[in-house]
Write an enzyme that holds these catalytic residues in place. Structure first.
Site, mmCIF file in Angstrom:
data_model
loop_
_atom_site.group_PDB
_atom_site.id
_atom_site.type_symbol
_atom_site.label_atom_id
_atom_site.label_comp_id
_atom_site.label_asym_id
_atom_site.label_seq_id
_atom_site.Cartn_x
_atom_site.Cartn_y
_atom_site.Cartn_z
ATOM 1 C CG HIS A 51 -0.389 0.071 2.536
ATOM 2 N ND1 HIS A 51 0.368 -0.945 3.081
ATOM 3 C CD2 HIS A 51 -0.450 1.042 3.487
ATOM 4 C CE1 HIS A 51 0.747 -0.605 4.297
ATOM 5 N NE2 HIS A 51 0.278 0.597 4.565
ATOM 6 C CG ASP A 125 0.533 -1.270 7.973
ATOM 7 O OD1 ASP A 125 1.453 -2.063 8.223
ATOM 8 O OD2 ASP A 125 0.689 -0.035 7.927
ATOM 9 C CG HIS A 163 3.826 -1.641 11.731
ATOM 10 N ND1 HIS A 163 4.596 -0.520 11.931
ATOM 11 C CD2 HIS A 163 3.124 -1.422 10.600
ATOM 12 C CE1 HIS A 163 4.357 0.351 10.963
ATOM 13 N NE2 HIS A 163 3.466 -0.173 10.143
#
Length: 253
Positions: A51, A125, A163
């Site tokens: 993204h 994400d 993450h």
């Protein structure tokens, strides 16, 4: 098939996948420096982007300056100007000896994609261990459907999130489902890994299905916790998900 997660910024991971000849595939290089250090003089076979956010694409320009012929795969989104090949849902990619399928997973952003293949899921994400991404451009039904699609992949798929949020996510997950024994085991493992300075990723989809509340919206205990927080019954899994995500957005341990 060595897999590396390269730390970047405060809590990002850039993923590197190497073949038997040492050639590498790079996923979501928000920062070029750790990639350049890891690759040395060897150009990557390709770059995959999930993204448009800067902490995922910010290093691409510097990598292309070093290796201008590197193909860059990315979703159809003008906010990713470095793309050399746009990809769409269901497309199959052959990169070196690797094969990946592109999965559209809107919710975090409208054009977010994931790459699934070789027993791996590069999910950017959208999915985190014990959590999921915030909805910046999507709706709860969109995001819940995207997560359900990922959860339906084979259980031994290794989940390569972007993450290191697992320890913080664990606190919320245990608030939602404190009686889950698989979650207790995962939290103990996560704490030990972080205490040793090690990443908590990759995880597996089987583990996430057993522990991650955002993949468990149909589980009675998770639904009950969401309804108690909302103060009223919830119609379906998307409504449960939306309540959980809003709860998590304002959650403080």
């Amino acid at each position: 098939m060595p897999l590396q997660c390269l730390p970047a910024f405060d809590d990002n991971y850039i993923w590197l996948l190497r073949d038997d000849c040492g050639r590498a595939l790079v996923v979501d290089p928000g920062d070029a420096s750790p990639v350049l250090a890891a690759l040395g003089d060897a150009p990557p076979l390709a770059i995959l982007l999930t993204h448009h956010h800067g902490d995922h694409i910010g290093g691409v320009a510097a990598l292309l300056a070093r290796w201008p012929d590197t193909p860059v795969f990315a979703p159809h989104d003008d906010r990713i100007p470095q793309a050399t090949r746009r990809v769409a849902d269901g497309e199959r990619l052959a990169i070196g000896d690797w094969h990946f399928e592109v999965l559209a997973v809107p919710g975090h952003t409208r054009s977010h994609v994931a790459y699934h293949g070789e027993g791996l899921l590069f999910c950017g994400d959208t999915l985190f261990s014990l959590g999921c991404g915030r909805m910046f451009e999507g709706t709860p039904p969109q995001m819940q459907a995207s997560l359900a699609r990922l959860a339906a992949l084979p259980g031994d798929t290794r989940v390569c999130c972007a993450h290191e949020y697992t320890l913080a996510n664990a606190v919320f997950a245990q608030t939602v489902e404190p009686g889950n024994p698989a979650l207790r085991e995962r939290v103990a493992e996560v704490r030990a890994l972080r205490a040793a300075g090690r990443p908590t990723l990759p995880t597996t989809l089987a583990e996430e299905r057993a522990c991650n509340p955002f993949l468990r919206c149909d589980v009675p205990a998770v639904r009950a916790a969401a309804e108690a927080h909302a103060g009223h019954p919830l119609a379906d899994a998307a409504a449960v998900f939306g309540t959980l995500r809003a709860w998590k957005d304002g959650f403080r341990a």
